[in-house]
Design an enzyme around this catalytic site. Structure first.
Site, PDB file in Angstrom:
ATOM      1  CE  LYS A  13      -2.195  -1.079   3.769  1.00  0.00           C
ATOM      2  NZ  LYS A  13      -1.228  -2.604   4.216  1.00  0.00           N
ATOM      3  NE  ARG A  88      -3.271  -0.796  10.783  1.00  0.00           N
ATOM      4  CZ  ARG A  88      -2.551  -0.819   9.664  1.00  0.00           C
ATOM      5  NH1 ARG A  88      -2.254   0.989   9.338  1.00  0.00           N
ATOM      6  NH2 ARG A  88      -1.241  -1.333  10.053  1.00  0.00           N
ATOM      7  NE  ARG A 127       8.695  -2.726   6.388  1.00  0.00           N
ATOM      8  CZ  ARG A 127       7.314  -3.048   5.909  1.00  0.00           C
ATOM      9  NH1 ARG A 127       6.149  -2.168   5.866  1.00  0.00           N
ATOM     10  NH2 ARG A 127       6.033  -3.324   7.125  1.00  0.00           N
ATOM     11  NE  ARG A 160       7.395  -0.583   9.736  1.00  0.00           N
ATOM     12  CZ  ARG A 160       6.666  -0.287   9.307  1.00  0.00           C
ATOM     13  NH1 ARG A 160       6.387   0.470   8.018  1.00  0.00           N
ATOM     14  NH2 ARG A 160       5.192  -0.604   9.778  1.00  0.00           N
ATOM     15  NE  ARG A 171       3.421  -4.984  11.303  1.00  0.00           N
ATOM     16  CZ  ARG A 171       4.150  -5.168  10.397  1.00  0.00           C
ATOM     17  NH1 ARG A 171       5.010  -5.379  10.367  1.00  0.00           N
ATOM     18  NH2 ARG A 171       3.617  -3.477   9.179  1.00  0.00           N
TER      19      ARG A 171
END
Ligand code: AP5
Length: 214
Positions: A13, A88, A127, A160, A171
């Site tokens: 996203k 969310r 990532r 992160r 998550r």
């Protein structure tokens, strides 16, 4: 256009919103980025949000909605925006409807990124991000020109805190329980369109533009 990008963590996203907004001139409003900036600046909101984010849980609705409402008042949102990572929860979606109604505007499309779980895991564990530019890289799929260094500003890239495998699992559980119900919520309002989150960046961008009629 006024859009929401909806989908699991790692669906791409943020990557796609950044690219689309840079090309068409809309504002990219990422609640993850706004919250990480608040945490780094140690604002009152950032101090409250930090523990939720590190654990992979959701920051309380009222904190996030007030952050977004302030952001949407800024001039750069007047020509259109992409909300990335917000809403969310159903409560956030209802509060967003009210906020936009008070501003005399409404959403045009909610674009859902349907994405396989193995794709998500591979993307999130690989990532790397630049804290200064908020640019996302991936060790294999989207590597920087020099390993570990941001192409734009030359700062060292970091992983992160919430991209550790055990936090990613949590998550995804939170996504299924709290966020996935929004697919139905927006389908019932006639706003939902779907794209694939499994494509590479270029194919994904082309599919998004087709879905949006751009
Ligand atoms: P947030 O920052 O929003 O994280 P997220 O939703 O978990 O989304 P991600 O950023 O992980 O995924 P993405 O879909 O944007 O993928 P990306 O483009 O980065 O939220 C973080 C935390 O903040 C939450 O856990 C929560 O605590 C809090 N929070 C935020 N919003 C909130 C809200 N509304 N309410 C309550 N709490 C909130 O891509 C992932 C990786 O894949 C990157 O490495 C990228 O380079 C790579 N990649 C992307 N696209 C492709 C592609 N097509 N092919 C190959 N690789 C790709």
């Amino acid at each position: 256009m006024r859009l929401v990008f909806l989908g699991p963590p790692g669906a791409g996203k943020g990557t796609q919103a950044q690219k689309l907004c840079a090309d068409v001139g809309w504002a990219h409003v990422s609640t993850g980025d706004l919250l990480r900036e608040a945490v780094a600046a140690e604002t009152e909101l950032g101090l409250k949000a930090k523990a939720y984010m590190t654990g992979g849980g959701l920051v309380p609705d009222d904190l996030v909605v007030s952050l977004v409402a302030e952001r949407l008042k800024k001039d750069d949102c007047a020509g259109g925006f992409v909300l990335d990572g917000f809403p969310r929860t159903v409560v956030q979606a209802e509060m967003l409807e009210k906020t936009l109604e008070d501003m005399g505007i409404a959403l045009d499309v909610v674009l859902y990124f349907a994405t396989d779980r193995d794709v998500v895991m591979e993307r999130l564990t690989g990532r790397r991000v630049c804290k200064t530019c908020n640019i996302n890289y991936h060790v294999k799929n989207i590597p920087p020109k020099v390993e570990g260094i941001c192409d734009r500003c030359g700062q060292a890239l970091i992983q992160r805190d919430d991209d550790k495998p055990e936090t990613i699992d949590h998550r995804l559980v939170v996504y299924e329980g709290e966020t996935a119900p929004l697919i139905r919520f927006y389908r019932e309002r006639g706003l939902l369109k779907e794209t694939s989150g499994n494509l590479n960046v270029e194919e994904g961008q082309a599919a998004i533009r087709t879905a949006l009629g751009l």
